[in-house]
Design a protein around this motif. Structure first.
Motif, PDB file in Angstrom:
ATOM      1  N   ARG A  75       1.065  -1.148  -0.148  1.00  0.00           N
ATOM      2  CA  ARG A  75       0.084   0.045   0.151  1.00  0.00           C
ATOM      3  C   ARG A  75       1.065   1.211  -0.006  1.00  0.00           C
ATOM      4  NH1 ARG A  75      -5.191  -0.971   1.377  1.00  0.00           N
ATOM      5  NH2 ARG A  75      -5.865  -3.120   0.655  1.00  0.00           N
ATOM      6  N   GLY A  76       1.897   1.478   0.760  1.00  0.00           N
ATOM      7  CA  GLY A  76       2.597   2.433   0.937  1.00  0.00           C
ATOM      8  C   GLY A  76       2.141   3.483   1.478  1.00  0.00           C
ATOM      9  N   GLY A  77       2.292   4.742   1.307  1.00  0.00           N
ATOM     10  CA  GLY A  77       1.707   6.080   1.735  1.00  0.00           C
ATOM     11  C   GLY A  77       0.827   6.690   0.986  1.00  0.00           C
ATOM     12  N   VAL A  78      -0.103   7.722   1.230  1.00  0.00           N
ATOM     13  CA  VAL A  78      -1.081   8.268   0.784  1.00  0.00           C
ATOM     14  C   VAL A  78      -0.776   8.832  -0.559  1.00  0.00           C
ATOM     15  CG1 VAL A  78      -0.547  10.455   1.803  1.00  0.00           C
ATOM     16  CG2 VAL A  78      -2.976   9.966   1.234  1.00  0.00           C
ATOM     17  N   LEU A  79       0.605   8.935  -0.992  1.00  0.00           N
ATOM     18  CA  LEU A  79       0.984   9.572  -2.274  1.00  0.00           C
ATOM     19  C   LEU A  79       1.552   8.578  -3.292  1.00  0.00           C
ATOM     20  CD1 LEU A  79       3.154  12.715  -0.928  1.00  0.00           C
ATOM     21  CD2 LEU A  79       0.808  12.504  -1.610  1.00  0.00           C
ATOM     22  N   HIS A  80       1.095   7.315  -2.940  1.00  0.00           N
ATOM     23  CA  HIS A  80       1.310   6.262  -4.012  1.00  0.00           C
ATOM     24  C   HIS A  80       0.416   5.736  -4.703  1.00  0.00           C
ATOM     25  CE1 HIS A  80       5.539   5.501  -3.493  1.00  0.00           C
ATOM     26  NE2 HIS A  80       5.451   5.323  -2.500  1.00  0.00           N
ATOM     27  N   LEU A  81      -0.778   6.548  -4.951  1.00  0.00           N
ATOM     28  CA  LEU A  81      -2.062   6.111  -5.742  1.00  0.00           C
ATOM     29  C   LEU A  81      -1.854   5.538  -6.960  1.00  0.00           C
ATOM     30  CD1 LEU A  81      -5.066   5.851  -5.160  1.00  0.00           C
ATOM     31  CD2 LEU A  81      -5.253   7.955  -6.095  1.00  0.00           C
ATOM     32  N   ASN A  82      -1.023   5.996  -7.676  1.00  0.00           N
ATOM     33  CA  ASN A  82      -0.794   5.413  -8.901  1.00  0.00           C
ATOM     34  C   ASN A  82      -0.399   3.913  -9.074  1.00  0.00           C
ATOM     35  OD1 ASN A  82      -1.413   7.803 -10.508  1.00  0.00           O
ATOM     36  ND2 ASN A  82       0.873   8.547 -10.383  1.00  0.00           N
ATOM     37  N   ARG A  83       0.145   3.433  -8.198  1.00  0.00           N
ATOM     38  CA  ARG A  83       0.272   2.077  -8.214  1.00  0.00           C
ATOM     39  C   ARG A  83      -0.683   1.004  -7.611  1.00  0.00           C
ATOM     40  NH1 ARG A  83       5.773   2.214  -4.333  1.00  0.00           N
ATOM     41  NH2 ARG A  83       4.668   1.714  -2.376  1.00  0.00           N
ATOM     42  N   LEU A  84      -1.610   1.803  -6.932  1.00  0.00           N
ATOM     43  CA  LEU A  84      -2.692   0.982  -6.110  1.00  0.00           C
ATOM     44  C   LEU A  84      -3.926   0.797  -6.737  1.00  0.00           C
ATOM     45  CD1 LEU A  84      -2.290   2.755  -2.669  1.00  0.00           C
ATOM     46  CD2 LEU A  84      -1.157   0.909  -3.329  1.00  0.00           C
ATOM     47  N   ILE A  85      -4.149   1.649  -7.872  1.00  0.00           N
ATOM     48  CA  ILE A  85      -5.433   1.512  -8.442  1.00  0.00           C
ATOM     49  C   ILE A  85      -5.366   1.124 -10.038  1.00  0.00           C
ATOM     50  CG2 ILE A  85      -6.728   2.878  -6.954  1.00  0.00           C
ATOM     51  CD1 ILE A  85      -6.699   5.047  -8.824  1.00  0.00           C
ATOM     52  N   THR A  86      -6.134   0.676 -10.730  1.00  0.00           N
ATOM     53  CA  THR A  86      -6.119   0.128 -12.048  1.00  0.00           C
ATOM     54  C   THR A  86      -6.270   1.415 -13.065  1.00  0.00           C
ATOM     55  OG1 THR A  86      -8.332  -0.230 -12.468  1.00  0.00           O
ATOM     56  CG2 THR A  86      -7.059  -2.067 -11.623  1.00  0.00           C
ATOM     57  N   ALA A  87      -6.171   1.323 -14.315  1.00  0.00           N
ATOM     58  CA  ALA A  87      -6.370   2.355 -15.239  1.00  0.00           C
ATOM     59  C   ALA A  87      -7.872   2.635 -15.422  1.00  0.00           C
ATOM     60  CB  ALA A  87      -5.805   1.804 -16.732  1.00  0.00           C
ATOM     61  N   ASP A  88      -8.698   1.422 -15.398  1.00  0.00           N
ATOM     62  CA  ASP A  88     -10.071   1.747 -15.403  1.00  0.00           C
ATOM     63  C   ASP A  88     -10.558   2.424 -14.298  1.00  0.00           C
ATOM     64  OD1 ASP A  88     -10.468   0.449 -17.745  1.00  0.00           O
ATOM     65  OD2 ASP A  88     -11.048  -1.455 -16.928  1.00  0.00           O
ATOM     66  N   GLN A  89     -10.101   2.150 -13.131  1.00  0.00           N
ATOM     67  CA  GLN A  89     -10.348   3.023 -11.868  1.00  0.00           C
ATOM     68  C   GLN A  89     -10.068   4.697 -12.081  1.00  0.00           C
ATOM     69  OE1 GLN A  89      -8.397   0.383  -8.963  1.00  0.00           O
ATOM     70  NE2 GLN A  89     -10.399  -0.463  -8.231  1.00  0.00           N
ATOM     71  N   LYS A  90      -8.709   4.680 -12.393  1.00  0.00           N
ATOM     72  CA  LYS A  90      -8.338   6.063 -12.708  1.00  0.00           C
ATOM     73  C   LYS A  90      -9.187   6.849 -13.522  1.00  0.00           C
ATOM     74  CE  LYS A  90      -3.411   5.086 -12.067  1.00  0.00           C
ATOM     75  NZ  LYS A  90      -2.233   4.878 -12.502  1.00  0.00           N
ATOM     76  N   ALA A  91      -9.597   6.096 -14.760  1.00  0.00           N
ATOM     77  CA  ALA A  91     -10.550   6.877 -15.574  1.00  0.00           C
ATOM     78  C   ALA A  91     -11.785   7.053 -15.010  1.00  0.00           C
ATOM     79  CB  ALA A  91     -10.936   5.966 -16.682  1.00  0.00           C
TER      80      ALA A  91
END
Length: 269
Positions: free
Chosen positions: A186-202
């Protein structure tokens, strides 16, 4: 000073202290996912744990890496010290007694020094993560509660507070998405890019920005409800949590009565 230099300097300052038995890296520096923007997470093992004396030794060690401009000494967690030096290197340390180290695994730590071979006695990998049903139910209910406060914010023309409500809804949606992916690091709060998928980002990128104006605030709440609630219902079924059906139903009834707002999705039966 670069991260490698910081780690080496702190290790050299503490290695020969008889009351300090081990020092480990944790977080991204232990799992190989660190970058130039990462903080440096340590786990320190001392005979008596997080005493004032050990905290003093730690401060002296960190001070050798640069001028300390922020020092939070066991303020939020009784064994945690956070520091930032003038070059904005961030170091966090968890200070434990030897018998408290068992909550960690070999996969989550990298030894810096380990006088008593404590690392060898740890489990190879952490236990499988079991979904936290109590936390999940609280978050589902919290989303519905904040959504329901929309009628209050509109009625009082509290559009600034309404914007804050949108941010809360967004945070709950992001938390849900991370739970969906089951990301192991999970890492810290500033690591969202590696925690969610491309579809979720969209999905997140398509949601409206919070604007402190009546119609924009209403539209944002509805957009987040449409994005969150079907996903949350699915997650509830997956982890065996009873959906707060009655609470959601009366919330939509209240929003319909006060603002003429209808539920923007059809629940699966």
């Amino acid at each position: 000073m670069d991260h490698a230099g910081t780690i080496q300097t702190i290790a050299d300052a503490l290695r020969d202290r008889p009351d300090i038995r081990a020092l480990f890296l944790s977080g991204s520096h232990a799992n190989g996912m660190a970058d130039d923007y990462s903080d440096i997470d340590f786990v320190l093992v001392a005979d008596d744990g997080a005493t004032d004396a050990i905290a003093c030794h730690w401060r002296d060690a960190v001070a050798q890496t640069g001028e300390i401009v922020l020092w939070w000494d066991r303020t939020t967690v009784p064994v945690l010290i956070n520091a930032i030096t003038a070059d904005w290197t961030r170091t966090d340390v968890i200070i434990l007694k030897p018998d408290q180290l068992g909550a960690h695994s070999q996969r989550s730590l990298t030894p810096v020094f380990d006088h008593d071979n404590l690392y060898d006695g740890l489990a190879t990998a952490p236990a499988a993560i079991v979904p936290n049903q109590k936390k999940a139910l609280y978050q589902f209910q919290e989303f519905i509660r904040i959504l329901g406060l929309l009628h209050l914010a509109v009625g009082r023309a509290e559009y600034i507070n309404g914007v804050l409500g949108v941010y809360h809804l967004r945070n709950l949606l992001v938390d849900l998405m991370i739970e969906e992916t089951g990301a192991p690091n999970r890492g810290g709060v500033l690591h969202l890019n590696r925690l969610i998928t491309a579809d979720q980002k969209a999905v997140l990128l398509a949601l409206p920005a919070p604007v402190p104006e009546r119609e924009a605030m209403i539209a944002a709440h509805l957009a987040y409800a449409k994005a969150y609630l079907p996903r949350a219902r699915k997650r509830a079924r997956q982890i065996g949590v009873d959906w707060p059906e009655r609470f959601e139903a009366v919330t939509w009834e209240k929003l319909d009565q006060t603002l003429g707002i209808k539920r923007p999705y059809t629940p699966e039966v």
